[in-house]
Design a protein around this motif. Structure first.
Motif, PDB file in Angstrom:
ATOM      1  N   CYS A  84       0.462  -0.938  -0.074  1.00 52.37           N
ATOM      2  CA  CYS A  84      -0.050   0.127   0.006  1.00 52.37           C
ATOM      3  C   CYS A  84       0.824   1.133  -0.204  1.00 52.37           C
ATOM      4  CB  CYS A  84      -0.888  -0.065   1.170  1.00 52.37           C
ATOM      5  SG  CYS A  84      -2.067  -1.229   1.218  1.00 52.37           S
ATOM      6  N   GLY A  85       1.736   1.177   0.818  1.00 47.26           N
ATOM      7  CA  GLY A  85       2.784   2.452   0.887  1.00 47.26           C
ATOM      8  C   GLY A  85       3.480   2.623  -0.514  1.00 47.26           C
ATOM      9  N   LYS A  86       3.819   1.712  -1.079  1.00 53.30           N
ATOM     10  CA  LYS A  86       4.696   1.814  -2.230  1.00 53.30           C
ATOM     11  C   LYS A  86       3.666   2.259  -3.349  1.00 53.30           C
ATOM     12  CE  LYS A  86       8.201   0.625  -4.804  1.00 53.30           C
ATOM     13  NZ  LYS A  86       9.570   1.341  -4.574  1.00 53.30           N
ATOM     14  N   VAL A  87       2.445   2.132  -3.613  1.00 59.78           N
ATOM     15  CA  VAL A  87       1.579   2.347  -4.592  1.00 59.78           C
ATOM     16  C   VAL A  87       1.308   3.926  -4.233  1.00 59.78           C
ATOM     17  CG1 VAL A  87      -0.680   1.451  -3.794  1.00 59.78           C
ATOM     18  CG2 VAL A  87      -0.345   1.527  -6.120  1.00 59.78           C
ATOM     19  N   ILE A  88       0.946   4.030  -3.205  1.00 59.97           N
ATOM     20  CA  ILE A  88       0.338   5.523  -2.791  1.00 59.97           C
ATOM     21  C   ILE A  88       1.656   6.502  -3.224  1.00 59.97           C
ATOM     22  CG2 ILE A  88       0.057   7.372  -1.025  1.00 59.97           C
ATOM     23  CD1 ILE A  88      -1.355   5.056   0.519  1.00 59.97           C
ATOM     24  N   LYS A  89       2.675   6.259  -2.680  1.00 59.55           N
ATOM     25  CA  LYS A  89       3.853   6.727  -3.020  1.00 59.55           C
ATOM     26  C   LYS A  89       4.225   7.031  -4.700  1.00 59.55           C
ATOM     27  CE  LYS A  89       8.167   8.841  -2.181  1.00 59.55           C
ATOM     28  NZ  LYS A  89       8.802   8.902  -3.734  1.00 59.55           N
TER      29      LYS A  89
END
Length: 389
Positions: free
Chosen positions: A139-144
């Protein structure tokens, strides 16, 4: 006598200089005023609603993808009623998929499917291209990625939303969701999280915390629940009008033929669910958010920089080839009047349709559409957005 003549000549010279100076000032002022009046009046930028939809496309998410496909047009229709300081905001949607084994592992199993776009047919096509398979959900990666890759703009009137949906722990991956949330908040972007499953399970796996960090909404939905479409007595007539509406589009240029085919394809995709979903798409096509100036002459003519003089014969559809500029203008004007009449009829029928549907008691509180619209409306109030429906 000589002294008098010299004095008079000097006086006349001074008067001439004063007059010249006055004329020069006057001319300068006139030129400056002319230049000011010639300058274009700055165009007031319309506010925008920007929605980045981040969908988990791992094996267990078939139901979520199905809801997104089925409910796109209801979401668009709800957003078409938004107003900000008496202005009608534009809508742009971007789409990412993540958590799919078919995606590049080095990039974090994520992919930008479509960047911010107001081309609703292309957005629909992108949604229907999604398939599911296995995967690791970061999740953190795709938001970034969405923060870095999309053009969010700098207007403080714009509404900027990320909606991320999935069912695995929010903490997975090597880029912290907390850092991603911090970056989003710094850029006035609200992250709304949609956990596909039990509400408390989403809380314990940090989906709620992910939303709280940007003052977004945390929601839990039953992603496997089939979308409920309510039929109405007005549906058949609206679909008949859609067929007539399609005939008012005048495709031009290199992409015109492909785009008119895409329009028909997305009509077919909407009908693939059922009649009511096709009706929702028709209503979207009658709203201000359905824009096709890149390939339709009726829409293109309304653009500021459009000129009939720039149209090449090769760009014209067969029914306009060999026609004069006056004849082309007359044809486009006729199509515009037809379209406006049809759109008005669809809007009037849809008003009756909505009243009919509102009387039906259907529980849709846990669907993707309801979750997104509820969040957008709540957060839009902070920037003086209102809904005129």
């Amino acid at each position: 006598m000589k002294k008098f003549v010299k004095t008079t000549a000097l006086a006349m010279s001074l008067l001439t200089c004063v007059a010249c100076h006055a004329n020069t000032n006057s001319n300068t002022k006139r030129i400056a005023m002319s230049q000011r009046s010639a300058q274009p009046v700055p165009k007031i930028e319309e506010p925008e609603i920007k929605v980045a939809l981040l969908l988990d496309t791992s094996n267990s998410m078939d139901g979520l993808i199905d809801q997104a496909k089925a409910q796109l047009w209801q979401i668009v229709n709800e957003l078409s009623y938004a107003k900000c300081d008496e202005q009608n905001p534009n809508l742009k949607i971007a789409l990412y998929e993540y958590g799919n084994d078919n995606l590049n592992a080095d990039e974090g199993y994520l992919r930008q499917v479509i960047q911010f776009s107001d081309d609703l047919d292309e957005i629909s096509k992108s949604l229907f291209s999604l398939t599911t398979k296995g995967g690791n959900e970061y999740c953190g990666k795709v938001i970034k990625a969405a923060l870095d890759q999309l053009n969010w703009g700098e207007s403080n009137k714009d509404l900027k939303f990320i909606f991320i949906a999935g069912n695995e722990p929010y903490t997975q991956g090597n880029f912290s969701y907390k850092n991603a949330s911090k970056l989003a908040h710094q850029n006035d972007i609200t992250v709304n999280t949609i956990f596909c499953g039990d509400y408390n399970q989403g809380v314990s796996s940090y989906w709620k915390d992910g939303a709280d960090l940007t003052h977004g909404n945390y929601m839990a939905i039953n992603h496997n629940k089939a979308t409920v479409h309510i039929t109405s007595p007005y549906d058949d007539r609206i679909l008949e009008l859609n067929e007539l509406l399609n005939k008012t589009y005048v495709a031009y240029g290199k992409v015109g033929r492909k785009k008119i085919e895409l329009q028909a394809e997305q009509d077919s995709n909407a009908r693939g669910y059922n009649k009511a979903n096709a009706v929702s798409r028709t209503v979207s096509k009658s709203s201000r958010l359905y824009k096709n100036s890149t390939w339709d002459l009726v829409d293109a003519e309304k653009e500021e920089h459009f000129s009939y003089d720039k149209l090449e014969e090769s760009e014209l559809p067969k029914e306009l080839k060999g026609k004069s500029k006056v004849e082309i203008k007359s044809y486009i004007n006729k199509k515009r009047k037809e379209r406006e009449k049809l759109q008005l009829a669809i809007v009037e029928l849809n008003t009756k349709r909505r009243l009919y549907i509102d009387k039906k008691s259907i529980d849709s509180a846990n669907g993707l559409e309801n979750a997104m619209v509820k969040a957008i409306r709540k957060q839009a109030e902070k920037k003086n957005y209102k809904w005129n429906n």
